[in-house]
Design a protein around this motif. Structure first.
Motif, PDB file in Angstrom:
ATOM      1  N   LEU A 272       0.522 -15.876 -56.853  1.00 25.76           N
ATOM      2  CA  LEU A 272      -0.510 -14.884 -56.526  1.00 25.76           C
ATOM      3  C   LEU A 272      -1.704 -14.999 -57.469  1.00 25.76           C
ATOM      4  N   LYS A 273      -1.444 -15.179 -58.752  1.00 19.42           N
ATOM      5  CA  LYS A 273      -2.539 -15.320 -59.716  1.00 19.42           C
ATOM      6  C   LYS A 273      -3.299 -16.623 -59.503  1.00 19.42           C
ATOM      7  N   ALA A 274      -2.573 -17.714 -59.265  1.00 22.64           N
ATOM      8  CA  ALA A 274      -3.206 -19.021 -59.092  1.00 22.64           C
ATOM      9  C   ALA A 274      -4.045 -19.077 -57.826  1.00 22.64           C
ATOM     10  N   SER A 275      -3.672 -18.337 -56.808  1.00 22.24           N
ATOM     11  CA  SER A 275      -4.392 -18.392 -55.535  1.00 22.24           C
ATOM     12  C   SER A 275      -5.303 -17.191 -55.315  1.00 22.24           C
ATOM     13  N   ALA A 276      -5.456 -16.343 -56.314  1.00 28.27           N
ATOM     14  CA  ALA A 276      -6.238 -15.111 -56.149  1.00 28.27           C
ATOM     15  C   ALA A 276      -7.672 -15.402 -55.729  1.00 28.27           C
TER      16      ALA A 276
ATOM     17  N   LEU B 245      -8.937 -18.125 -54.283  1.00 30.36           N
ATOM     18  CA  LEU B 245      -8.949 -18.673 -52.920  1.00 30.36           C
ATOM     19  C   LEU B 245      -8.700 -17.581 -51.899  1.00 30.36           C
ATOM     20  N   ASN B 246      -7.737 -16.719 -52.156  1.00 30.12           N
ATOM     21  CA  ASN B 246      -7.458 -15.627 -51.223  1.00 30.12           C
ATOM     22  C   ASN B 246      -8.658 -14.696 -51.094  1.00 30.12           C
ATOM     23  N   ARG B 247      -9.355 -14.450 -52.191  1.00 26.38           N
ATOM     24  CA  ARG B 247     -10.552 -13.592 -52.149  1.00 26.38           C
ATOM     25  C   ARG B 247     -11.620 -14.226 -51.271  1.00 26.38           C
TER      26      ARG B 247
END
Length: 65
Positions: A54-58, A60-62
């Motif tokens: 979740l932290k690593a992709s935060a 990108l997800n945003r």
């Protein structure tokens, strides 16, 4: 309370007996706590991995939102 039968080799059973005795506990209590500890450790590792993803992709997800 439900029960569970486990099978051990003679060597495994001897090791369990010795370890439980060294801690002044019954084999049943020692084995129970070992299984619960393994379950909890698996859950902890899963949660750590999920947090990392979740932290690593935060960012990108945003951007994808």
């Amino acid at each position: 309370m439900a029960g569970l039968n486990l099978r051990f080799t003679d060597e495994e059973l001897d090791a369990l007996r010795e370890r439980a005795a060294a801690e002044g506990r019954s084999m049943q209590a020692f084995a129970h706590d070992a299984v619960i500890a393994a379950i909890n450790e698996h859950s902890r590792l899963f949660n750590e991995a999920a947090d990392h993803v979740l932290k690593a992709s935060a960012e990108l997800n945003r951007r994808l939102a």
